[in-house]
Design an enzyme around this catalytic site. Structure first.
Site, mmCIF file in Angstrom:
data_model
loop_
_atom_site.group_PDB
_atom_site.id
_atom_site.type_symbol
_atom_site.label_atom_id
_atom_site.label_comp_id
_atom_site.label_asym_id
_atom_site.label_seq_id
_atom_site.Cartn_x
_atom_site.Cartn_y
_atom_site.Cartn_z
ATOM 1 N N ARG A 25 9.377 -27.359 -4.032
ATOM 2 C CA ARG A 25 9.162 -28.334 -2.810
ATOM 3 C C ARG A 25 9.747 -29.662 -3.278
ATOM 4 O O ARG A 25 8.799 -30.762 -2.982
ATOM 5 C CB ARG A 25 7.445 -28.291 -2.546
ATOM 6 C CG ARG A 25 6.745 -27.170 -2.001
ATOM 7 C CD ARG A 25 5.363 -27.369 -1.436
ATOM 8 N NE ARG A 25 5.130 -26.217 -0.754
ATOM 9 C CZ ARG A 25 3.643 -26.005 -0.770
ATOM 10 N NH1 ARG A 25 2.950 -26.335 -1.506
ATOM 11 N NH2 ARG A 25 3.405 -24.777 -0.105
ATOM 12 N N ARG A 29 6.615 -33.802 0.392
ATOM 13 C CA ARG A 29 5.636 -34.793 0.614
ATOM 14 C C ARG A 29 5.222 -35.498 -0.266
ATOM 15 O O ARG A 29 4.303 -36.573 0.111
ATOM 16 C CB ARG A 29 4.491 -33.899 1.219
ATOM 17 C CG ARG A 29 4.173 -32.971 0.533
ATOM 18 C CD ARG A 29 3.072 -31.739 0.888
ATOM 19 N NE ARG A 29 3.108 -30.690 -0.199
ATOM 20 C CZ ARG A 29 2.099 -29.798 0.067
ATOM 21 N NH1 ARG A 29 1.457 -29.613 1.037
ATOM 22 N NH2 ARG A 29 1.896 -28.863 -1.146
ATOM 23 N N ARG A 38 8.137 -37.815 8.404
ATOM 24 C CA ARG A 38 6.895 -36.930 8.748
ATOM 25 C C ARG A 38 6.130 -37.653 9.795
ATOM 26 O O ARG A 38 5.529 -37.204 10.819
ATOM 27 C CB ARG A 38 5.969 -36.686 7.644
ATOM 28 C CG ARG A 38 4.748 -35.859 8.044
ATOM 29 C CD ARG A 38 3.872 -36.008 6.821
ATOM 30 N NE ARG A 38 3.382 -37.020 6.455
ATOM 31 C CZ ARG A 38 2.579 -37.570 5.474
ATOM 32 N NH1 ARG A 38 2.399 -36.401 4.571
ATOM 33 N NH2 ARG A 38 2.190 -38.764 5.244
ATOM 34 N N ASP A 74 11.248 -23.838 6.155
ATOM 35 C CA ASP A 74 9.765 -23.071 5.798
ATOM 36 C C ASP A 74 9.783 -21.511 6.052
ATOM 37 O O ASP A 74 10.653 -21.023 6.879
ATOM 38 C CB ASP A 74 8.873 -23.589 6.804
ATOM 39 C CG ASP A 74 7.343 -23.209 6.442
ATOM 40 O OD1 ASP A 74 6.863 -24.009 5.611
ATOM 41 O OD2 ASP A 74 6.595 -22.285 7.018
ATOM 42 N N TYR A 151 0.062 -14.402 6.804
ATOM 43 C CA TYR A 151 -0.031 -15.252 7.624
ATOM 44 C C TYR A 151 -0.022 -14.731 8.789
ATOM 45 O O TYR A 151 -0.682 -14.984 9.887
ATOM 46 C CB TYR A 151 0.922 -16.495 7.655
ATOM 47 C CG TYR A 151 1.065 -17.227 6.151
ATOM 48 C CD1 TYR A 151 -0.164 -18.262 6.284
ATOM 49 C CD2 TYR A 151 2.024 -17.263 5.285
ATOM 50 C CE1 TYR A 151 -0.048 -19.134 5.135
ATOM 51 C CE2 TYR A 151 1.531 -17.948 4.122
ATOM 52 C CZ TYR A 151 0.925 -19.054 4.277
ATOM 53 O OH TYR A 151 0.660 -19.834 3.111
#
Length: 341
Positions: A25, A29, A38, A74, A151
């Site tokens: 990652r 973020r 974002r 993703d 998921y």
């Protein structure tokens, strides 16, 4: 030819002056420039817009002396391509309105033509390689079939994925059918990434540690193994199973180039379980980046000394947390660059 080959040398098990470093990652973020994008574009717009995905991929490369880039994307773009309508919901995360809970729903899941459904990812690879200009390798990735099933069946994130596990145990035929469809799609997806120019691929099994060793072999590893067998003749394959230390020995007997390990195992045990037969990647607890830069530097140097500089890739034990100060991420990376025997 790629100029900085430290990462590739480590995957080949060659002798290096220092181990390579990148962070899971790393394109993300914790960076203010990422947050600026974002605020303008929703999550899957960033994933599906090659110009944005490639820009996000190279943001950390402009800041830090990293030895590899990983394409911003993703794991859920794969089930989306299979007709499973994932959204990224505010304060919830991944979410689908109608989770897969029946054999009929599994029958309805398609194995797509990845060129038609995931072309935006391949375009992002081309743009990113142009920006990297052969300075460092680019890593492509996918989620493990088991993690994606979690998921799809749960319908959202979970601390235990009890619904997903129950689905596998109560409807094993449907579970295996879904896992196989995800596997076939993932193989085609990763093969195309290799054709487009990535130097290695990583499979993220974020929820493998939810399973017992026997269930892991049945519902996760056998499908990861298919992917490894299909991709290993074409490129380097790295498998990262969070919480899967119990499977390291079996994983190391496959054709993987490296295995990622989290912070729940010592470097010594990771080497022992893998019989020093493959390169290892990891394993600093991401929360440890809240420590002072001086402490981070000390811990990184100790980690390298314990793993050994060869057949080793410095990384975190999972993705970098969003609230890590940029200077602490930099301290982690520079500690590796400055390391000397």
């Amino acid at each position: 030819m790629i100029k900085n080959t430290l990462y590739l040398k480590a995957l080949r098990g060659e002798t290096v002056e220092r181990p390579p470093v990148w962070m899971m990652r790393q394109a993300g973020r914790y960076l203010p420039e990422f947050m600026a994008l974002r605020d303008k574009y929703d999550f899957f717009t960033r994933c599906r817009t090659p110009e944005l995905a490639s820009e996000i991929t190279v943001q950390p490369i402009r800041r830090f002396p990293l030895d590899a880039a990983i394409l911003f994307s993703d794991i859920l773009v794969v089930p989306q391509a299979m007709g499973i309508d994932f959204q990224m919901k505010e304060s919830v995360g991944p979410w689908i309105e109608k989770p897969i809970r029946t054999a009929q729903q599994v029958d309805d899941v398609i194995v797509p033509d990845v060129n038609e459904t995931l072309g935006y990812v391949f375009d992002a690879i081309e743009m990113t390689l142009e920006k990297l200009d052969n300075e460092i390798p680019l890593i492509g990735f996918a989620g493990s079939p088991w993690t994606i099933l979690c998921y799809c069946v749960e319908g959202r994130g979970s601390k235990s994925f009890d619904i997903a596990k129950s689905f596998c145990f109560l409807q094993p035929a449907a579970a295996h059918q879904l896992l196989q469809k995800i596997t076939e799609t993932t193989i085609a997806y990763l093969k195309r990434k290799v054709e487009k120019g990535v130097s290695a691929v990583q499979i993220f099994d974020s929820w493998g540690g939810m399973l017992s060793p026997a269930d892991y072999r049945e519902f996760s590893w056998q499908y990861i193994h298919q992917i490894v067998e299909a991709l290993a003749p074409l490129t380097h394959v790295v498998v990262f199973g969070k919480g899967c230390w119990f499977a390291l020995e079996e994983m190391a007997e496959s054709k993987v180039s490296a295995l990622g390990v989290d912070w729940t195992i010592t470097p010594e045990l990771a080497r022992k379980f893998t019989h020093d037969s493959v390169s290892l990647q990891g394993n600093l607890d991401p929360a440890r980046l809240h420590s002072s830069p001086e402490t981070i530097r000390k811990m990184v140097h100790e980690m390298i000394d314990r793993f050994g500089k060869d057949k080793y890739i410095v990384n975190l034990g999972h993705g970098i947390l969003p609230n890590i100060p940029v200077e602490n991420a930099e301290a982690f990376i520079k500690a590796v660059v400055d390391w000397k025997e």
